[in-house]
Design a protein around this motif. Structure first.
Motif, PDB file in Angstrom:
ATOM      1  N   ALA A 116     -36.125  42.027  -2.920  1.00  0.00           N
ATOM      2  CA  ALA A 116     -36.762  41.759  -4.210  1.00  0.00           C
ATOM      3  C   ALA A 116     -38.272  41.612  -4.037  1.00  0.00           C
ATOM      4  CB  ALA A 116     -36.176  40.496  -4.832  1.00  0.00           C
ATOM      5  N   ARG A 117     -38.705  40.941  -2.969  1.00  0.00           N
ATOM      6  CA  ARG A 117     -40.129  40.777  -2.708  1.00  0.00           C
ATOM      7  C   ARG A 117     -40.799  42.134  -2.491  1.00  0.00           C
ATOM      8  NH1 ARG A 117     -43.801  41.018   0.985  1.00  0.00           N
ATOM      9  NH2 ARG A 117     -42.376  41.604   2.647  1.00  0.00           N
ATOM     10  N   LEU A 118     -40.157  42.994  -1.709  1.00  0.00           N
ATOM     11  CA  LEU A 118     -40.714  44.324  -1.447  1.00  0.00           C
ATOM     12  C   LEU A 118     -40.775  45.160  -2.717  1.00  0.00           C
ATOM     13  CD1 LEU A 118     -39.011  45.150   1.966  1.00  0.00           C
ATOM     14  CD2 LEU A 118     -41.420  44.609   1.564  1.00  0.00           C
ATOM     15  N   LYS A 119     -39.742  45.034  -3.547  1.00  0.00           N
ATOM     16  CA  LYS A 119     -39.718  45.773  -4.808  1.00  0.00           C
ATOM     17  C   LYS A 119     -40.854  45.314  -5.705  1.00  0.00           C
ATOM     18  CE  LYS A 119     -36.656  46.954  -8.628  1.00  0.00           C
ATOM     19  NZ  LYS A 119     -35.364  46.712  -9.264  1.00  0.00           N
ATOM     20  N   ASP A 120     -41.067  43.998  -5.784  1.00  0.00           N
ATOM     21  CA  ASP A 120     -42.156  43.448  -6.592  1.00  0.00           C
ATOM     22  C   ASP A 120     -43.513  43.909  -6.056  1.00  0.00           C
ATOM     23  OD1 ASP A 120     -40.336  42.188  -8.224  1.00  0.00           O
ATOM     24  OD2 ASP A 120     -40.612  40.198  -7.326  1.00  0.00           O
ATOM     25  N   LYS A 125     -48.301  47.273  -6.589  1.00  0.00           N
ATOM     26  CA  LYS A 125     -49.165  48.296  -6.008  1.00  0.00           C
ATOM     27  C   LYS A 125     -49.266  49.505  -6.943  1.00  0.00           C
ATOM     28  CE  LYS A 125     -49.611  51.009  -1.765  1.00  0.00           C
ATOM     29  NZ  LYS A 125     -48.993  51.323  -0.478  1.00  0.00           N
ATOM     30  N   GLN A 126     -48.135  49.873  -7.519  1.00  0.00           N
ATOM     31  CA  GLN A 126     -48.104  51.013  -8.437  1.00  0.00           C
ATOM     32  C   GLN A 126     -48.916  50.708  -9.703  1.00  0.00           C
ATOM     33  OE1 GLN A 126     -44.151  52.221  -9.509  1.00  0.00           O
ATOM     34  NE2 GLN A 126     -44.841  53.905 -10.767  1.00  0.00           N
ATOM     35  N   GLN A 127     -48.779  49.474 -10.218  1.00  0.00           N
ATOM     36  CA  GLN A 127     -49.542  49.085 -11.406  1.00  0.00           C
ATOM     37  C   GLN A 127     -51.039  49.094 -11.126  1.00  0.00           C
ATOM     38  OE1 GLN A 127     -47.693  45.331 -12.359  1.00  0.00           O
ATOM     39  NE2 GLN A 127     -46.174  46.277 -13.702  1.00  0.00           N
ATOM     40  N   LYS A 128     -51.450  48.612  -9.958  1.00  0.00           N
ATOM     41  CA  LYS A 128     -52.865  48.620  -9.585  1.00  0.00           C
ATOM     42  C   LYS A 128     -53.391  50.051  -9.507  1.00  0.00           C
ATOM     43  CE  LYS A 128     -53.326  44.286  -7.056  1.00  0.00           C
ATOM     44  NZ  LYS A 128     -53.548  43.679  -5.745  1.00  0.00           N
ATOM     45  N   ALA A 129     -52.584  50.933  -8.931  1.00  0.00           N
ATOM     46  CA  ALA A 129     -52.982  52.329  -8.801  1.00  0.00           C
ATOM     47  C   ALA A 129     -53.143  52.973 -10.181  1.00  0.00           C
ATOM     48  CB  ALA A 129     -51.957  53.097  -7.974  1.00  0.00           C
TER      49      ALA A 129
END
Length: 136
Positions: A116-120, A125-129
């Motif tokens: 779950a931590r990795l998914k978050d 990261k995707q949102q920042k990109a």
């Protein structure tokens, strides 16, 4: 020329896996036959008595046993569980709470927490990109 669609079939082991049942506990006709996609869909939609009984009481295949106990399949093996178990046997293990089961449940909880931590982190990261990509 007519294009005739061939009937998709599967081995009984594959069908049993898709149905979540232990193959050796299924009726002989099921074990020795071939299952079509339509037959599998029918079994899933309207399970016969033998399938309902197996799903309710087992014996259950290891993936189902692991899920019911809240551990991984490898955790089952580490705990010495290598055979299919009935619902009654699974419930008995839950009541007994052997040390290996508690340890494996804790391990599984940590694995889920880390996943779950990795998914978050990936989502962040995707949102920042996406936000950064529109500034140029």
């Amino acid at each position: 020329m007519s294009s005739q669609q061939s009937t998709q079939t599967m081995k009984p082991a594959t069908a049993a896996k898709k149905l979540g049942v232990y193959l050796p506990a299924t009726p002989t006709e099921f074990q020795e036959g071939v299952v079509t996609r339509a037959e599998l869909n029918e079994l899933q939609a309207e399970p016969p008595a033998w399938l309902r009984e197996l799903r309710a009481n087992g014996p259950h295949p290891r993936p189902v046993v692991a899920a019911k106990l809240g551990v991984s399949i490898a955790g089952l093996a580490r705990g010495g569980v290598t055979e299919a178990l009935t619902t009654e046997q699974i419930e008995a293990l839950k009541q007994e709470r052997p040390e290996w089961l508690e340890k494996e449940r804790a391990t599984q909880a940590e694995v889920r927490k880390e996943a779950a931590r990795l998914k978050d982190a990936q989502k962040e990261k995707q949102q920042k990109a996406e936000r950064g990509g529109g500034r140029d």
